[in-house]
Motif scaffolding. Sequence first.
Motif, mmCIF file in Angstrom:
data_model
loop_
_atom_site.group_PDB
_atom_site.id
_atom_site.type_symbol
_atom_site.label_atom_id
_atom_site.label_comp_id
_atom_site.label_asym_id
_atom_site.label_seq_id
_atom_site.Cartn_x
_atom_site.Cartn_y
_atom_site.Cartn_z
ATOM 1 N N SER A 166 0.836 -1.217 0.000
ATOM 2 C CA SER A 166 0.000 0.000 0.000
ATOM 3 C C SER A 166 0.863 1.256 0.000
ATOM 4 O O SER A 166 0.378 2.346 0.328
ATOM 5 C CB SER A 166 -0.947 -0.012 1.207
ATOM 6 N N GLY A 167 2.155 1.114 -0.365
ATOM 7 C CA GLY A 167 2.978 2.312 -0.506
ATOM 8 C C GLY A 167 4.171 2.306 0.430
ATOM 9 O O GLY A 167 4.344 1.394 1.241
ATOM 10 N N PRO A 168 5.010 3.359 0.340
ATOM 11 C CA PRO A 168 6.235 3.405 1.145
ATOM 12 C C PRO A 168 5.930 3.578 2.634
ATOM 13 O O PRO A 168 4.961 4.251 2.995
ATOM 14 C CB PRO A 168 6.989 4.612 0.597
ATOM 15 N N LEU A 169 6.750 2.945 3.458
ATOM 16 C CA LEU A 169 6.620 3.042 4.919
ATOM 17 C C LEU A 169 7.933 3.578 5.466
ATOM 18 O O LEU A 169 9.006 3.149 5.050
ATOM 19 C CB LEU A 169 6.329 1.656 5.522
ATOM 20 N N HIS A 170 7.836 4.533 6.415
ATOM 21 C CA HIS A 170 9.045 5.100 7.018
ATOM 22 C C HIS A 170 9.127 4.610 8.457
ATOM 23 O O HIS A 170 8.188 4.807 9.240
ATOM 24 C CB HIS A 170 9.000 6.632 6.982
ATOM 25 N N ALA A 197 12.753 3.656 18.102
ATOM 26 C CA ALA A 197 12.031 4.434 19.135
ATOM 27 C C ALA A 197 12.388 3.922 20.524
ATOM 28 O O ALA A 197 11.549 3.963 21.436
ATOM 29 C CB ALA A 197 10.531 4.320 18.891
ATOM 30 N N GLY A 198 13.622 3.425 20.662
ATOM 31 C CA GLY A 198 14.040 2.921 21.979
ATOM 32 C C GLY A 198 14.306 1.424 21.895
ATOM 33 O O GLY A 198 14.177 0.814 20.836
ATOM 34 N N GLU A 199 14.656 0.854 23.031
ATOM 35 C CA GLU A 199 15.057 -0.563 23.085
ATOM 36 C C GLU A 199 13.948 -1.453 22.526
ATOM 37 O O GLU A 199 12.839 -1.512 23.066
ATOM 38 C CB GLU A 199 15.340 -0.933 24.562
ATOM 39 N N ALA A 200 14.222 -2.068 21.363
ATOM 40 C CA ALA A 200 13.270 -3.015 20.742
ATOM 41 C C ALA A 200 11.903 -2.374 20.517
ATOM 42 O O ALA A 200 10.870 -3.061 20.556
ATOM 43 C CB ALA A 200 13.131 -4.286 21.587
ATOM 44 N N GLN A 201 11.896 -1.070 20.256
ATOM 45 C CA GLN A 201 10.673 -0.330 19.917
ATOM 46 C C GLN A 201 10.904 0.359 18.579
ATOM 47 O O GLN A 201 11.958 0.973 18.367
ATOM 48 C CB GLN A 201 10.365 0.733 20.988
ATOM 49 N N ILE A 202 9.935 0.273 17.705
ATOM 50 C CA ILE A 202 10.038 0.877 16.368
ATOM 51 C C ILE A 202 8.779 1.689 16.105
ATOM 52 O O ILE A 202 7.659 1.252 16.463
ATOM 53 C CB ILE A 202 10.193 -0.209 15.277
ATOM 54 N N THR A 203 8.942 2.849 15.509
ATOM 55 C CA THR A 203 7.801 3.644 15.038
ATOM 56 C C THR A 203 7.712 3.521 13.519
ATOM 57 O O THR A 203 8.727 3.607 12.831
ATOM 58 C CB THR A 203 7.981 5.134 15.412
ATOM 59 N N VAL A 204 6.505 3.286 13.012
ATOM 60 C CA VAL A 204 6.283 3.270 11.557
ATOM 61 C C VAL A 204 5.191 4.280 11.223
ATOM 62 O O VAL A 204 4.141 4.319 11.876
ATOM 63 C CB VAL A 204 5.880 1.867 11.058
ATOM 64 N N ASP A 205 5.474 5.096 10.229
ATOM 65 C CA ASP A 205 4.469 6.016 9.681
ATOM 66 C C ASP A 205 3.613 5.191 8.713
ATOM 67 O O ASP A 205 4.087 4.789 7.648
ATOM 68 C CB ASP A 205 5.182 7.161 8.942
#
Length: 287
Positions: free
Chosen positions: A109-113, A117-125
């Motif tokens: 469904s398109g590009p993801l950024h 975001a810290g220890e074993a934490q990820i933020t995805v737009d």
Amino acid sequence: MSDLPPALAGLDGCPFWQMDGAGNDFVIVDLRRGGELTREAAQYLGDREGPFGCDQIIGLVRDKTGGTTMIIYNTDGSFAGACGNASRCVGWLLMEETGENELTFGSPSGPLHATRAGEAQITVDMGEPKLGWEDIPLAEEMNDTRYIDIKLGPIDKPVLWGPSAVSMGNPHCVFFVEDVDTQALDRFGPMIEHHPLYPEGANVSVAQAVDRETLRVRTWERGVGLTQACGTAACAALVSAVRRRLTDRKATVHMPGGALIIEWDEATNHVFKTGPIRLSRQGVFGD
Ligand SMILES: N[C@H](CCC[C@H](N)C(=O)O)C(=O)O
């Protein structure tokens, strides 16, 4: 000669990882140097009676610009347009590979950024939610997708009658209820998943607005069934709760397998999802 089962013959020599995001688990296969992830291979890898078992099977492939893009199979062999929890795992894998702390990769469904975001934490737009009936999609015109007309007996004590419909790159149906734990989601989930109003099927969630910054959500996933967490459902529930004035634009979404922080940014209209990732196994098929 490797002793791979016939279903995995196309994956001989391909690296793989077993990961989860808040208990929603995946087998991720690296196809960037070759290999073929067939529907049969995906169903074999998804089978919890077999040597692997997971909710979704993810392929990493080279796109025409030389970057990486993900393909998403549900365990029933169907393709999906988005997978929030897996996108955090893919982002982490690529950042570990490149040493970067943020990067962009492709998805159906398109590009993801993705950003650390810290220890074993990820933020995805996760991009913009789609709220129009044609984009979800729904089978008939609906002016207000905050309250769609699906009557269903087993939902008891709904907070505001009629579920909300949203797409995060995949279709969602979100019922707001007083207590998510008392809903027979295993019974009515498949009914809504295959409801004629959702021509491409639906991921079905029950959501409980605990306060302005807290949601509880359980999900019956299209093509899978009940899962421990569903990242796009957490996004769909937050967006629906904001549209129904039940929560603020940023909230913690508690699911059986863990918690995600979802923010629907007013300035960009993008939905940001932050949550955990975990690597449990890695190897090379055929080794
Ligand atoms: N079952 C979903 C795909 C996976 C979504 C979920 N695992 C997530 O984290 O968003 C669908 O068919 O649209």
